[in-house]
Design a protein around this motif. Structure first.
Motif, short mmCIF file in Angstrom:
data_model
loop_
_atom_site.label_atom_id
_atom_site.label_comp_id
_atom_site.label_asym_id
_atom_site.label_seq_id
_atom_site.Cartn_x
_atom_site.Cartn_y
_atom_site.Cartn_z
N GLU A 1 -20.20 3.68 47.19
CA GLU A 1 -19.18 4.61 46.71
C GLU A 1 -18.09 3.79 46.02
OE1 GLU A 1 -18.35 8.09 49.52
OE2 GLU A 1 -19.11 6.55 50.90
N THR A 2 -17.91 4.03 44.73
CA THR A 2 -16.94 3.25 43.97
C THR A 2 -16.47 4.06 42.77
OG1 THR A 2 -16.55 1.12 42.87
CG2 THR A 2 -18.72 2.13 42.58
N THR A 3 -15.42 3.58 42.13
CA THR A 3 -14.93 4.24 40.92
C THR A 3 -15.69 3.77 39.69
OG1 THR A 3 -12.73 4.40 41.91
CG2 THR A 3 -12.88 4.72 39.53
N ASN A 4 -15.94 2.45 39.61
CA ASN A 4 -16.71 1.88 38.50
C ASN A 4 -17.74 0.91 39.06
OD1 ASN A 4 -14.91 2.88 36.15
ND2 ASN A 4 -13.46 1.78 37.45
N ARG B 1 -17.57 7.45 40.76
CA ARG B 1 -16.64 8.50 40.38
C ARG B 1 -16.28 8.49 38.90
NH1 ARG B 1 -15.11 6.76 45.48
NH2 ARG B 1 -13.77 5.12 44.60
N HIS B 2 -16.35 7.32 38.25
CA HIS B 2 -15.97 7.25 36.84
C HIS B 2 -17.12 6.69 36.00
CE1 HIS B 2 -13.06 5.82 33.48
NE2 HIS B 2 -13.49 7.05 33.26
N ARG C 1 -11.81 0.36 43.22
CA ARG C 1 -11.76 0.41 41.76
C ARG C 1 -13.10 0.05 41.12
NH1 ARG C 1 -6.85 -1.88 38.15
NH2 ARG C 1 -6.09 0.18 38.76
N THR C 2 -13.51 -1.23 41.22
CA THR C 2 -14.72 -1.67 40.51
C THR C 2 -15.58 -2.54 41.40
OG1 THR C 2 -13.61 -1.59 38.36
CG2 THR C 2 -15.62 -2.90 38.51
N GLY D 1 -12.44 12.27 33.98
CA GLY D 1 -11.53 12.48 35.09
C GLY D 1 -11.74 13.83 35.74
#
Length: 287
Positions: free
Chosen positions: A77-80, A121-122, A46-47, A165
């Motif tokens: 590599e992460t979302t946030n 990713r985000h 996630r973060t 997204g």
């Protein structure tokens, strides 16, 4: 490391992925060389919040007439991604010496900077530092060193960022690996030499080269390329004599860097007169 590892008076070579760096740095040369930086790969669901130091930097030479180790790799590599820490793949400093036979100065070259790859990713709200410059090279003794322009080359920073997204992003097919992936909102390549210098203090000669390379790739595209300091940027050319092409939708910097385009290479720069996108750096054509 995977960027040029300047382990002696002349750099040894280049290796490693500019997009997904996962290899270690190289050790220096001489009797007391520095060690190469490690390879760090972090996958966070996630973060990731970073307020400290995340380091894969090369170590300094521990004795005279030896060179520093080259920087390693950091792949995230992460979302946030948030925080105000530091990511470091800096090259190690060299130490010069005196030749006992004739009293001439001996070089201890600086190690080349490593590679950083960030795949977010985000939302990428990280506001910290990136330390990717090469190590300092020295002639002469520790007591009276002469800092001539023999520093290691700069490393690379690649950012793959998306703030929307996947349902709002373009699906792009990669013919090289026969795979389809969602295209990021923004791809950013930065090379920062800091205060490091090359073989000559004249910016037109610049520093040891920083190589952009990816196995099996002859076509590169970046939303933005940014150069700081006396960077000498090259694109790797495979031996099969294919034409290598690169697209920079935005090109910025501080007017000191060089992008060298060789035979059978093409660089496309999108230029809009009413914006700041061209940094007035020197473009060289090498035949």
């Amino acid at each position: 490391m995977n960027e040029t590892h300047d382990t002696s008076a002349i750099y040894h070579g280049h290796y490693g992925s500019v997009f997904t760096p996962v290899v270690k740095g190289s050790g220096g040369a001489g009797g007391y060389p520095g060690s190469g930086g490690g390879a760090l790969h972090m996958k966070v669901g996630r973060t990731l919040h970073l307020d400290g130091l995340l380091s894969s930097k090369g170590s300094d030479a521990t004795g005279e007439k030896s060179s520093g180790g080259s920087g390693g790799s950091i792949l995230i590599e992460t979302t946030n991604f948030t925080g105000h820490g530091e990511l470091s793949v800096r090259g190690g400093d060299g130490r010069g010496g005196i030749n006992s036979n004739d009293g001439t100065s001996v070089l201890g070259g600086g190690g080349g900077g490593g590679r950083v790859g960030m795949h977010v990713r985000h939302q990428n709200n990280y506001g910290g530092l990136y330390t990717t410059e090469g190590g300092v090279g020295m002639y002469g003794t520790t007591a009276s060193p002469v800092h001539l322009p023999v520093d290691g080359s700069a490393g690379t920073i690649y950012k793959y960022e998306s703030r929307r997204g996947p349902q709002y992003r373009e699906l792009k097919y990669n013919t090289t690996v026969d795979e389809a992936n969602y295209k990021p909102d923004h791809t950013f390549l930065k090379i920062d030499a800091g205060s490091r210098r090359g073989f000559n203090t004249d910016a037109e000669v610049s520093s040891l080269p920083t190589m952009i390379m990816e196995e099996g790739t002859i076509d590169y595209e970046f939303d933005e390329i940014q150069l700081h300091g006396t960077v000498n940027l090259l694109f790797y050319h495979p031996r099969n004599n294919s034409t290598v092409s690169a697209i920079a939708h935005e090109l910025t910097g501080d007017k000191q860097g060089i992008i060298a385009i060789r035979d059978q290479q093409i660089l496309y720069v999108h230029y809009v007169e009413s914006t700041h996108i061209l940094s007035w750096m020197l473009l060289q054509v090498l035949m």
